[in-house]
Structure formats: structure tokens, C-alpha cells
Motif scaffolding. Structure first.
Motif, PDB file in Angstrom:
ATOM      1  N   ASP B  48      16.074 -54.554 -14.196  1.00 60.32           N
ATOM      2  CA  ASP B  48      17.499 -54.683 -14.384  1.00 60.32           C
ATOM      3  C   ASP B  48      17.918 -53.748 -15.641  1.00 60.32           C
ATOM      4  O   ASP B  48      17.592 -53.934 -16.760  1.00 60.32           O
ATOM      5  CB  ASP B  48      17.666 -56.089 -14.784  1.00 60.32           C
ATOM      6  CG  ASP B  48      19.201 -56.455 -15.012  1.00 60.32           C
ATOM      7  OD1 ASP B  48      20.065 -55.462 -15.257  1.00 60.32           O
ATOM      8  OD2 ASP B  48      19.537 -57.597 -14.792  1.00 60.32           O
ATOM      9  N   SER B  50      20.438 -53.535 -17.239  1.00 61.15           N
ATOM     10  CA  SER B  50      21.060 -54.246 -18.542  1.00 61.15           C
ATOM     11  C   SER B  50      20.132 -54.762 -19.421  1.00 61.15           C
ATOM     12  O   SER B  50      20.492 -55.189 -20.377  1.00 61.15           O
ATOM     13  CB  SER B  50      22.139 -55.108 -17.820  1.00 61.15           C
ATOM     14  OG  SER B  50      21.758 -56.112 -17.442  1.00 61.15           O
ATOM     15  N   ASP B  51      18.869 -54.735 -18.874  1.00 59.52           N
ATOM     16  CA  ASP B  51      17.883 -55.534 -19.724  1.00 59.52           C
ATOM     17  C   ASP B  51      17.462 -54.492 -21.216  1.00 59.52           C
ATOM     18  O   ASP B  51      17.554 -53.435 -20.755  1.00 59.52           O
ATOM     19  CB  ASP B  51      16.492 -55.917 -19.025  1.00 59.52           C
ATOM     20  CG  ASP B  51      16.910 -57.225 -18.319  1.00 59.52           C
ATOM     21  OD1 ASP B  51      17.746 -57.847 -18.593  1.00 59.52           O
ATOM     22  OD2 ASP B  51      15.898 -57.597 -17.418  1.00 59.52           O
ATOM     23  N   ILE B  72      26.837 -54.505  -8.607  1.00 59.71           N
ATOM     24  CA  ILE B  72      27.188 -55.522  -8.203  1.00 59.71           C
ATOM     25  C   ILE B  72      28.674 -55.301  -7.600  1.00 59.71           C
ATOM     26  O   ILE B  72      29.570 -55.125  -8.341  1.00 59.71           O
ATOM     27  CB  ILE B  72      27.643 -56.784  -9.647  1.00 59.71           C
ATOM     28  CG1 ILE B  72      26.320 -57.004 -10.172  1.00 59.71           C
ATOM     29  CG2 ILE B  72      28.004 -57.923  -8.836  1.00 59.71           C
ATOM     30  CD1 ILE B  72      25.235 -57.665  -9.529  1.00 59.71           C
ATOM     31  N   GLU B  76      31.100 -60.364  -5.538  1.00 60.03           N
ATOM     32  CA  GLU B  76      30.009 -60.830  -6.183  1.00 60.03           C
ATOM     33  C   GLU B  76      30.646 -60.811  -7.824  1.00 60.03           C
ATOM     34  O   GLU B  76      30.466 -61.758  -8.645  1.00 60.03           O
ATOM     35  CB  GLU B  76      28.869 -60.363  -6.311  1.00 60.03           C
ATOM     36  CG  GLU B  76      27.684 -61.218  -6.899  1.00 60.03           C
ATOM     37  CD  GLU B  76      26.383 -60.799  -6.609  1.00 60.03           C
ATOM     38  OE1 GLU B  76      26.018 -59.881  -5.734  1.00 60.03           O
ATOM     39  OE2 GLU B  76      25.313 -61.426  -7.079  1.00 60.03           O
ATOM     40  N   ASP B  80      31.207 -64.141  -9.835  1.00 52.61           N
ATOM     41  CA  ASP B  80      30.233 -64.356 -11.002  1.00 52.61           C
ATOM     42  C   ASP B  80      30.569 -63.505 -12.417  1.00 52.61           C
ATOM     43  O   ASP B  80      30.068 -62.113 -12.339  1.00 52.61           O
ATOM     44  CB  ASP B  80      28.595 -64.191 -10.930  1.00 52.61           C
ATOM     45  CG  ASP B  80      27.771 -64.521 -11.837  1.00 52.61           C
ATOM     46  OD1 ASP B  80      28.060 -64.789 -12.950  1.00 52.61           O
ATOM     47  OD2 ASP B  80      26.722 -64.901 -11.466  1.00 52.61           O
ATOM     48  N   GLU B  82      30.273 -63.176 -15.447  1.00 52.57           N
ATOM     49  CA  GLU B  82      29.078 -62.622 -16.389  1.00 52.57           C
ATOM     50  C   GLU B  82      28.238 -61.509 -15.748  1.00 52.57           C
ATOM     51  O   GLU B  82      27.751 -60.773 -16.452  1.00 52.57           O
ATOM     52  CB  GLU B  82      28.374 -64.106 -17.096  1.00 52.57           C
ATOM     53  CG  GLU B  82      29.424 -64.808 -17.857  1.00 52.57           C
ATOM     54  CD  GLU B  82      28.635 -66.139 -18.585  1.00 52.57           C
ATOM     55  OE1 GLU B  82      27.546 -66.183 -18.178  1.00 52.57           O
ATOM     56  OE2 GLU B  82      29.516 -66.808 -19.425  1.00 52.57           O
ATOM     57  N   LYS B  83      27.640 -62.068 -14.698  1.00 56.40           N
ATOM     58  CA  LYS B  83      27.047 -60.983 -13.825  1.00 56.40           C
ATOM     59  C   LYS B  83      27.340 -59.687 -13.643  1.00 56.40           C
ATOM     60  O   LYS B  83      26.788 -58.623 -13.742  1.00 56.40           O
ATOM     61  CB  LYS B  83      26.328 -61.468 -12.529  1.00 56.40           C
ATOM     62  CG  LYS B  83      25.560 -61.197 -12.008  1.00 56.40           C
ATOM     63  CD  LYS B  83      24.770 -61.765 -10.633  1.00 56.40           C
ATOM     64  CE  LYS B  83      23.566 -60.901  -9.839  1.00 56.40           C
ATOM     65  NZ  LYS B  83      23.433 -61.718  -8.713  1.00 56.40           N
ATOM     66  N   ARG B  86      27.785 -57.944 -16.999  1.00 54.80           N
ATOM     67  CA  ARG B  86      26.411 -57.380 -17.416  1.00 54.80           C
ATOM     68  C   ARG B  86      25.799 -56.166 -16.614  1.00 54.80           C
ATOM     69  O   ARG B  86      25.410 -55.086 -17.141  1.00 54.80           O
ATOM     70  CB  ARG B  86      25.372 -58.781 -17.326  1.00 54.80           C
ATOM     71  CG  ARG B  86      24.145 -58.434 -18.132  1.00 54.80           C
ATOM     72  CD  ARG B  86      23.167 -59.846 -17.910  1.00 54.80           C
ATOM     73  NE  ARG B  86      23.024 -60.309 -16.600  1.00 54.80           N
ATOM     74  CZ  ARG B  86      22.071 -60.041 -15.995  1.00 54.80           C
ATOM     75  NH1 ARG B  86      21.535 -58.936 -15.994  1.00 54.80           N
ATOM     76  NH2 ARG B  86      21.859 -60.586 -14.800  1.00 54.80           N
ATOM     77  N   ILE B  87      26.129 -56.377 -15.285  1.00 57.46           N
ATOM     78  CA  ILE B  87      25.293 -55.366 -14.608  1.00 57.46           C
ATOM     79  C   ILE B  87      26.104 -53.906 -14.619  1.00 57.46           C
ATOM     80  O   ILE B  87      25.986 -53.076 -14.792  1.00 57.46           O
ATOM     81  CB  ILE B  87      25.034 -55.778 -13.057  1.00 57.46           C
ATOM     82  CG1 ILE B  87      24.150 -56.952 -13.253  1.00 57.46           C
ATOM     83  CG2 ILE B  87      24.322 -54.708 -12.210  1.00 57.46           C
ATOM     84  CD1 ILE B  87      22.741 -56.928 -13.496  1.00 57.46           C
TER      85      ILE B  87
END
Lengths: 319, 319
Positions: B48, B50-51, B72, B76, B80, B82-83, B86-87
Motif C-alpha cells: 500500500d 500510502s503506508d 481507488i 469507491e 469510502d 477516508e480510503k 488515503r490511497i
């Protein structure tokens, strides 16, 4: 500077949209002075909005109205890439996220007034820049402001907050001492001679730019705070009205206020670096959208000089 | 999907800008398949972006060329919040920062091809959308892509990387099974009948939209990788060429390829939610800037159908 004047204006009027100003929380990187003569509760905080938990702590008080003003200015954001992104982008995002997460705990949808900038626009620029001209910022500061506008629109669209972004003109006459900003001369050549001090003019008299007074800027912020944003649709940010004028027009206004001796205090000292930079700056905007929504700015440099004399010099020119 | 086809194309041609493809690192949220027939070194990573530290680890290999594809998707990212951020936003920024910081250790300035989207544009839209139309995305996905374009331009301007952003049309015919994307029907009504399977059409035949094949999309990515970006100036992102066509034109192409029986497999089942959503989508673009820079797309639905038959069905229609 605009923040301090905004606080004074909020205290002086005592209400926003008919609701009394009962509590003020002032947060800045250095502790702001508490305003004089405020009967309500005031907190002043020296803090960094981009630090973990800071925005959440401020938002936990659930203010109805939040003004998010400029942080790291253009020159510094260009000189210190990391600092500019941390304060101007991460700080803004932390604030937006804190509001969204506070609203997850219990319904909360504050009004948020975000100060953007005409620095979102970059070359090639038309002679008159419309409110829907595309954003091609030429600085990291302008990039950070353009991203702030996009985030503000999305968070508003999702219903997390009620946002409005205002693109401020270059503010003249800035009070205080000359600073290192490339745009500083626009203020310096008026403020210094008005107080009997010499000032340097690094560009030609024909240079045209886009201006409003600190007083007008405070007016924009207060009007934005009271504006019903349903009129904005999906376009949550807008170019504020301003005065398109030349350096020559500035000097003529100075002459009318303070005479030929004041004008003689302007020392012409061309600076190729500043001339080149200023050559890429916008000269004029079509702010009809903001004007139709009730935002007001000065329409002559005489008005801008008068605002400075009244607000900074107690209404009289030094002898 | 486009990523897999891009890898196949890179392996098949064996070079980019005259330099041999010696090493491939494929990173995705699920481990990508290693391409068949590649003589060089290949790493596949399930990760991932974003990690913490992931982007830095990937960039530490100092690739000359990086393709950063969509993560994403629109639906989606809307479902979502936040997801999606984040991505699509943090992941992109982590990558840009990893490149910048790698360049601080020792000079490094890779080419970065970023896939943006026509979702950066929102209402009100002109009939033909120019390359410099302003960005007012109506989704969080479009917002994240517009922010990606701004960051790409600023990181390129500062010299940290050599970026180019390409706004992809809606890709048809997507291989595989029907998915839940609102735009899925544009592919479904061709792909399924071409294989003798029924497909649902939720909108009217008159609906117009903007298309390119997966084959064209891979061509855009490879051309972007080889393009001298000095021609882009400060505008690092551009709208890719595509085909502006109606659903009716899609159906006529299907009829020419597979006959009336295939067309009869399209079941008209109007869906008010999809009709409303699609009503706000762009219909046509002026991609002359990209065309003048050598980007090429299909100019008829016959070409798009042929690309699918050749690339996905081995050149023949099922009996």
C-alpha cells in the motif's frame, strides 16, 4: 496583520449574522494578543496547526465560525519547500479533517472562511482574469492555495462543513516596516513617504497590479462569514474585487495626499529580478461574481490611501 | 487492467526511448502477476503506497521511469471518503515525496507518468471541453486527481522529477465481467453481446460520452513516457484524445461486427439514478494539445470494437 484587524472588527461589531460574538479562540504560531474591550471569553494559543492533535483540540470547542487565514507566505513557501507544504497544505487538511471527525461524534457543520490567493493563477494570463480561469500556479504557495480550494469544495460538497474561499488581492498599504516580500514596494512607496521616510521603487511606473486595502480585506472576511453559501453552488471559492491600477496611479494619489515632497522620497532603483517576477503577475480580474454577491473593494488609490491614513495614522499625516 | 496491459506492452517492445527495459518493479495492493517472457529482472510487490516507508522503499531502487496509475476508483472513493483520500491523495504524495527525498541523497530525477482523469471537470460543462477549462470536480475522486495534477506540476517545476499527467477518457471495452461502476454499461453492451451474453442498457441511445480503448490507453502511457516534457511548459497535465460518440453509435458498431442477434441481447432497462449521474458527465473534449504532441486514439467505435476482438478474443468472435 489581517487576522489582528479582523479580530478588532469582530469585537467592535459584537455580532456575526445577528448572533453575538461570545467567545474568541485565536491561534497562531506566536501567541496572539487578546483584543482590547472584549466582554466575552477569549483564548489565545501559540500553536502549529499541522502538529498532531492541534486542529482536533481547537475544533473540540465546536466554534460556529472558523477563519483560516494565510500561513506561510509566498516567498517563504518557495524558499522552504517542506515548511510551506507542512503549514499551508497539511495544516489546512488537519483542520478540515478535525472538523469532519468532530462531526462524526455529534452533528457539527461550522462555517469555514478560507483565504486563498490570486497566486492560484499562472501564465499565460489574459489581460482580465475571469473567476473561472484555470489554475496553473507558478509557486508552491499558489499550488498549496489551489489545493486548499479543491479540498474546501469537496468537504463542503460532502456536507462536512460550510466552506467559502476568497482569493485576496495584493493588500496595500500594509502597516508596519518594509519587509522582504517581492510585492512589498507597492506598500512601501506609499507608507514610507506618508511618514516622511524614503522608499525604493524597483519597477517602472507603468507596472499594473491588483489591490485592496487591509480594511477591504477585513470586509471580505466578514461578508464571507455572513454570506449564504447556497448561492455559490459547487464553486466555493471566488476572486475578491479589487482595484487594477499602476504604480504611476499610486504615486499620483500620494501626490494628492502629501504633495511633491512626499513623492520626492521615492527613490527609483530598478531591480531586474523584481522586474522579471512582477512581469508575470496578474494585472486585472473580472470579479463580477463576488461583486454580485455583495463583496466590496476600493475603486481608486485615493480611497486606499485614505483608509491607511484613517486606520493607521489616526486620520492625520505626520507634519 | 491498464497496468497489466502496460506491462505486457513494455515487455513486448523491450525498450523505452531507446533504452532497454532491464528491470520491472510492479507494485499493487494485491501482488501482480509477473509478465511472461521477460528476460530482465522483475519484482512483484503487494503493498500500500500510502503506508509509511513503502514509497521510499520502492524509489530506493531509483527507477528511471515510474508509472503511477489510478488506485481507488470513483465509486469507491465516493463511498469510502477516508480510503479514497488515503490511497489517491496520500499515496500520490508519498510517492512524490519519496522521489524528492531520494534526490536529496544523490541526484535523481525520474520521469513520472501520472494518470489523471476527465473527472477533474465538473458542471457547468461546455459542449466541448478545452484543455484549459477550469477544474471543478464533482466527486472526491476527481478532487484527488486534480490535486495530483497540481502536485505533479509543482514537483516538476521545482526540478524534483519530470512529470506528465494524462487525463484518460472512459475506457471501453473493459475486459472481464460487468462491474458495479456507473459507467460499466458502456463496456457491457458491447462486450457481453460480442460473447453471446445479455447486457443491460440503463440510459437512452442518445447519451454521448468520451471513449478510448484499453489499447489506446496503453499507447498514451508509453507515448507519455517517451515524450520530451519541455514542450509542456508549466502545464504538465493534458486531456488525452478520445472518441466522442453516443450509445447509439456503439450499438451500430456492434451490429456491423456481430449482427442483429447480438444487438437483440441488449436489454433496455432505464435506471433513473444512472440517467441522472450520466447527465452530468462530459460529452466531448478538444484534445488538440495532446494530438499535436503525438497522442493517438480511435476515431470510430468500429476501431474500438476491433481492438477488443483482436486483443481479448483472439481476433475472432465466438460462434
Amino acid at each position: 496583520m489581517v487576522g489582528r484587524k479582523l479580530v478588532e472588527a469582530l469585537v467592535a461589531r459584537g455580532e456575526v449574522s445577528g448572533k453575538p460574538v461570545e467567545r474568541l479562540t485565536l491561534a497562531d504560531i506566536v501567541e496572539p494578543a487578546a483584543p482590547a474591550g472584549f466582554a466575552g471569553k477569549v483564548s489565545t494559543v501559540a500553536t502549529d496547526l499541522s502538529d498532531d492533535g492541534v486542529a482536533a483540540g481547537l475544533v473540540a470547542e465546536r466554534p460556529d465560525l472558523i477563519f483560516h487565514l494565510a500561513a506561510i507566505v509566498s516567498g517563504e513557501a518557495e524558499a522552504d519547500f517542506e515548511k510551506g507544504y507542512r503549514i499551508n497544505l497539511d495544516g489546512t487538511r488537519e483542520l478540515l479533517e478535525a472538523i469532519r471527525l468532530e462531526g462524526k461524534r455529534a452533528p457539527y457543520k461550522p462555517k469555514l472562511v478560507f483565504t486563498s490567493s490570486i497566486a492560484v493563477y499562472g501564465e499565460p494570463l489574459p489581460a482580465i482574469i475571469g473567476d473561472t480561469h484555470h489554475h496553473t500556479p507558478l509557486t508552491s504557495y499558489g499550488t498549496q492555495k489551489a489545493i486548499g480550494e479543491l479540498l474546501l469544495a469537496d468537504y463542503s460538497r460532502r456536507g462536512f462543513l460550510d466552506g467559502i474561499g476568497i482569493r485576496l488581492p495584493t493588500i496595500v498599504i500594509r502597516p508596519g516596516r518594509p519587509n522582504k516580500a517581492a510585492s512589498g514596494f507597492f506598500s512601501n512607496i506609499l507608507r514610507e513617504p506618508l511618514s516622511g521616510i524614503e522608499a525604493i521603487l524597483p519597477v517602472d511606473d507603468s507596472v499594473r497590479h491588483w489591490f485592496a486595502s487591509p480594511r477591504a480585506a477585513v470586509g471580505f472576511l466578514l461578508h464571507a462569514a455572513e454570506l449564504d453559501t447556497s448561492a455559490l453552488g459547487s464553486k466555493r471559492s471566488l476572486t475578491m474585487p479589487g482595484l487594477s491600477a499602476t504604480v504611476g496611479e499610486e504615486i499620483e494619489a500620494l501626490r494628492r495626499f502629501a504633495g511633491e515632497n512626499a513623492v520626492k522620497l521615492i527613490r527609483r532603483q530598478p531591480d531586474e529580478a523584481i522586474i522579471k517576477m512582477v512581469g508575470g503577475w496578474p494585472q486585472n480580474f473580472d470579479a463580477s461574481r463576488a461583486i454580485s454577491l455583495g463583496f466590496k473593494a476600493e475603486t481608486s488609490f485615493d480611497e486606499i490611501v485614505r483608509a491607511h491614513v484613517e486606520d493607521e495614522l489616526g486620520g492625520v499625516l505626520p507634519a
